[in-house]
Design an enzyme around this catalytic site. Structure first.
Site, PDB file in Angstrom:
ATOM      1  N   ASN A  13      48.198  28.423  85.737  1.00  0.00           N
ATOM      2  CA  ASN A  13      48.376  29.598  86.811  1.00  0.00           C
ATOM      3  C   ASN A  13      49.135  29.368  87.926  1.00  0.00           C
ATOM      4  O   ASN A  13      48.718  28.732  88.709  1.00  0.00           O
ATOM      5  CB  ASN A  13      47.045  30.262  86.976  1.00  0.00           C
ATOM      6  CG  ASN A  13      46.889  31.243  87.791  1.00  0.00           C
ATOM      7  OD1 ASN A  13      48.042  31.973  88.159  1.00  0.00           O
ATOM      8  ND2 ASN A  13      45.827  31.765  88.693  1.00  0.00           N
ATOM      9  N   LYS A  15      50.143  30.914  90.212  1.00  0.00           N
ATOM     10  CA  LYS A  15      49.892  32.033  91.313  1.00  0.00           C
ATOM     11  C   LYS A  15      51.214  32.586  92.022  1.00  0.00           C
ATOM     12  O   LYS A  15      52.266  32.677  91.357  1.00  0.00           O
ATOM     13  CB  LYS A  15      49.006  31.067  92.239  1.00  0.00           C
ATOM     14  CG  LYS A  15      47.779  30.639  91.459  1.00  0.00           C
ATOM     15  CD  LYS A  15      46.773  30.195  92.412  1.00  0.00           C
ATOM     16  CE  LYS A  15      45.471  29.726  91.545  1.00  0.00           C
ATOM     17  NZ  LYS A  15      44.262  28.983  92.458  1.00  0.00           N
ATOM     18  N   HIS A  98      41.401  37.449  88.026  1.00  0.00           N
ATOM     19  CA  HIS A  98      41.234  36.127  88.608  1.00  0.00           C
ATOM     20  C   HIS A  98      40.702  36.485  90.212  1.00  0.00           C
ATOM     21  O   HIS A  98      40.503  37.587  90.771  1.00  0.00           O
ATOM     22  CB  HIS A  98      42.579  35.688  89.088  1.00  0.00           C
ATOM     23  CG  HIS A  98      42.564  34.259  89.448  1.00  0.00           C
ATOM     24  ND1 HIS A  98      42.692  33.965  90.906  1.00  0.00           N
ATOM     25  CD2 HIS A  98      42.636  32.905  88.971  1.00  0.00           C
ATOM     26  CE1 HIS A  98      42.423  32.624  90.912  1.00  0.00           C
ATOM     27  NE2 HIS A  98      42.437  32.213  89.813  1.00  0.00           N
ATOM     28  N   GLU A 100      41.000  35.361  92.954  1.00  0.00           N
ATOM     29  CA  GLU A 100      42.001  35.869  94.239  1.00  0.00           C
ATOM     30  C   GLU A 100      42.167  37.320  94.052  1.00  0.00           C
ATOM     31  O   GLU A 100      42.378  38.014  95.020  1.00  0.00           O
ATOM     32  CB  GLU A 100      43.270  34.832  94.010  1.00  0.00           C
ATOM     33  CG  GLU A 100      42.870  33.565  94.535  1.00  0.00           C
ATOM     34  CD  GLU A 100      43.692  32.530  93.800  1.00  0.00           C
ATOM     35  OE1 GLU A 100      44.946  32.863  93.243  1.00  0.00           O
ATOM     36  OE2 GLU A 100      43.173  31.376  94.049  1.00  0.00           O
ATOM     37  N   GLU A 170      35.582  30.318  86.271  1.00  0.00           N
ATOM     38  CA  GLU A 170      36.294  29.748  87.464  1.00  0.00           C
ATOM     39  C   GLU A 170      35.464  30.053  88.800  1.00  0.00           C
ATOM     40  O   GLU A 170      35.311  31.036  89.092  1.00  0.00           O
ATOM     41  CB  GLU A 170      37.607  30.436  87.881  1.00  0.00           C
ATOM     42  CG  GLU A 170      38.878  30.068  86.563  1.00  0.00           C
ATOM     43  CD  GLU A 170      39.955  30.012  87.146  1.00  0.00           C
ATOM     44  OE1 GLU A 170      40.756  29.261  87.107  1.00  0.00           O
ATOM     45  OE2 GLU A 170      40.503  31.078  88.062  1.00  0.00           O
ATOM     46  N   GLY A 176      41.006  25.723  94.434  1.00  0.00           N
ATOM     47  CA  GLY A 176      42.096  25.293  95.364  1.00  0.00           C
ATOM     48  C   GLY A 176      41.339  24.615  96.590  1.00  0.00           C
ATOM     49  O   GLY A 176      42.059  24.218  97.741  1.00  0.00           O
ATOM     50  N   SER A 216      40.203  23.254  90.560  1.00  0.00           N
ATOM     51  CA  SER A 216      40.459  21.880  90.967  1.00  0.00           C
ATOM     52  C   SER A 216      40.563  20.931  89.654  1.00  0.00           C
ATOM     53  O   SER A 216      40.148  19.691  90.078  1.00  0.00           O
ATOM     54  CB  SER A 216      39.539  21.473  92.064  1.00  0.00           C
ATOM     55  OG  SER A 216      39.785  22.282  93.213  1.00  0.00           O
TER      56      SER A 216
HETATM   57  P1  13P Z   1      43.214  25.217  91.107  1.00  0.00           P
HETATM   58  O1  13P Z   1      43.469  24.506  90.083  1.00  0.00           O
HETATM   59  O2  13P Z   1      44.352  25.008  92.354  1.00  0.00           O
HETATM   60  O3  13P Z   1      41.697  24.932  91.949  1.00  0.00           O
HETATM   61  O4  13P Z   1      43.069  26.684  90.785  1.00  0.00           O
HETATM   62  C1  13P Z   1      42.300  27.190  89.831  1.00  0.00           C
HETATM   63  C2  13P Z   1      42.621  28.488  89.495  1.00  0.00           C
HETATM   64  O5  13P Z   1      42.486  29.437  90.086  1.00  0.00           O
HETATM   65  C3  13P Z   1      43.308  28.834  88.048  1.00  0.00           C
HETATM   66  O6  13P Z   1      43.131  30.027  87.948  1.00  0.00           O
END
Ligand code: 13P
Length: 256
Positions: A13, A15, A98, A100, A170, A176, A216
């Site tokens: 992903n 982002k 997601h 976010e 997740e 992150g 992560s």
């Molecule tokens: P990270 O791997 O940067 O923690 O992000 C995970 C994520 O949100 C994947 O959709």
């Protein structure tokens, strides 16, 4: 439950990262490193990168996906992209819900449901994201919450359509932050999700659905997470932007 009944999927992903030129570079760097993958390899990119990423991925085993889509077929939704628009570009996989999107863009379980419906109607595969915040984990409501998110999102989805659904667990507190769920924590919640699928669709569907962990996940911790009986893959943020790290995770899934 037999892990070999389902496909392992490692999805990046990206982002809000990478221009089209950078997307081309990144796919070109990743492709030779993952060419022998024993799992499915996906890169979900920003909308503007899709075409460049697809061009770079031609002839490789990398599928290009999107990070969201709208629930309506078309209309007055300035700035949005429909599932049909993605399908028309031969994009056939999309992340929905997601954290976010939920945290910053007002996404709710209901809009996650509506977007899932639209994506499935357009023939896409959905990577449906669920997960709890730290506060919710501390309140001891992780299992109920994740079960509810899953049930609402999948309301009205048929058993046949479920074959085009991947669920990504997740935990919000692990995204992150460098704080990974332990392998046991990841497995425990992925197992809860599988039980929810068994309750809704029966054991065969539960045995067959791919459930990813995300938060992560990196080259160092992937093997342990992916070796868990209920963890069938990963949704990778930061590490998906680093070719060597992403390839190491794909390698771990190939073994896992
Ligand atoms: P990270 O791997 O940067 O923690 O992000 C995970 C994520 O949100 C994947 O959709």
């Amino acid at each position: 439950m037999n892990k070999s009944l389902r496909k392992a999927v490692i999805a990046g992903n990206w982002k809000m990262n990478k221009t089209p030129a950078e997307a081309k570079e990144l796919i070109t760097a990743i492709a030779p490193l993952v060419k022998d993958a024993g799992c499915e390899v996906v890169a979900c990119t920003p909308y503007v990168d899709l075409w460049a990423a697809q061009e770079a991925a031609k002839g490789t085993n990398i599928q290009i996906g999107a990070e969201n889509c709208h629930w309506a077929k078309s209309g007055a939704f300035t700035g949005e992209i429909s599932a049909d628009m993605l399908a028309s570009m031969d994009v056939n996989i999309v992340i929905i819900g997601h954290s976010e999107r939920r945290q910053y863009f007002g996404e709710t379980d209901v809009t996650v449901h509506d977007r899932t419906r639209a994506a499935l109607d357009a023939g896409l595969t959905v990577i449906l994201c669920v997960g709890e915040t730290l506060e919710q984990r501390e309140q001891g409501i992780t299992s109920e919450l994740v079960a509810l998110q899953t049930k609402i999102a999948l309301g009205g989805v048929s058993a046949e359509e479920l074959k085009r659904v991947i669920i990504a667990y997740e935990p919000v507190w692990a995204i992150g932050t460098g704080k990974t769920a332990t392998a046991e924590q990841a497995n425990e919640v992925c197992h809860v999700i599988r039980e929810v699928i068994a309750e809704l669709y029966g054991k065969a569907a539960a045995d067959g659905i791919t459930i990813q962990y995300g938060g992560s996940m990196n080259a160092a911790n992937a093997a342990e997470l992916l070796a868990q009986p209920d963890v069938d893959g990963g949704l990778i943020g930061g590490a998906s932007l680093k070719p060597q790290d992403f390839a190491a995770i794909v390698e771990a899934a190939t073994k896992g």
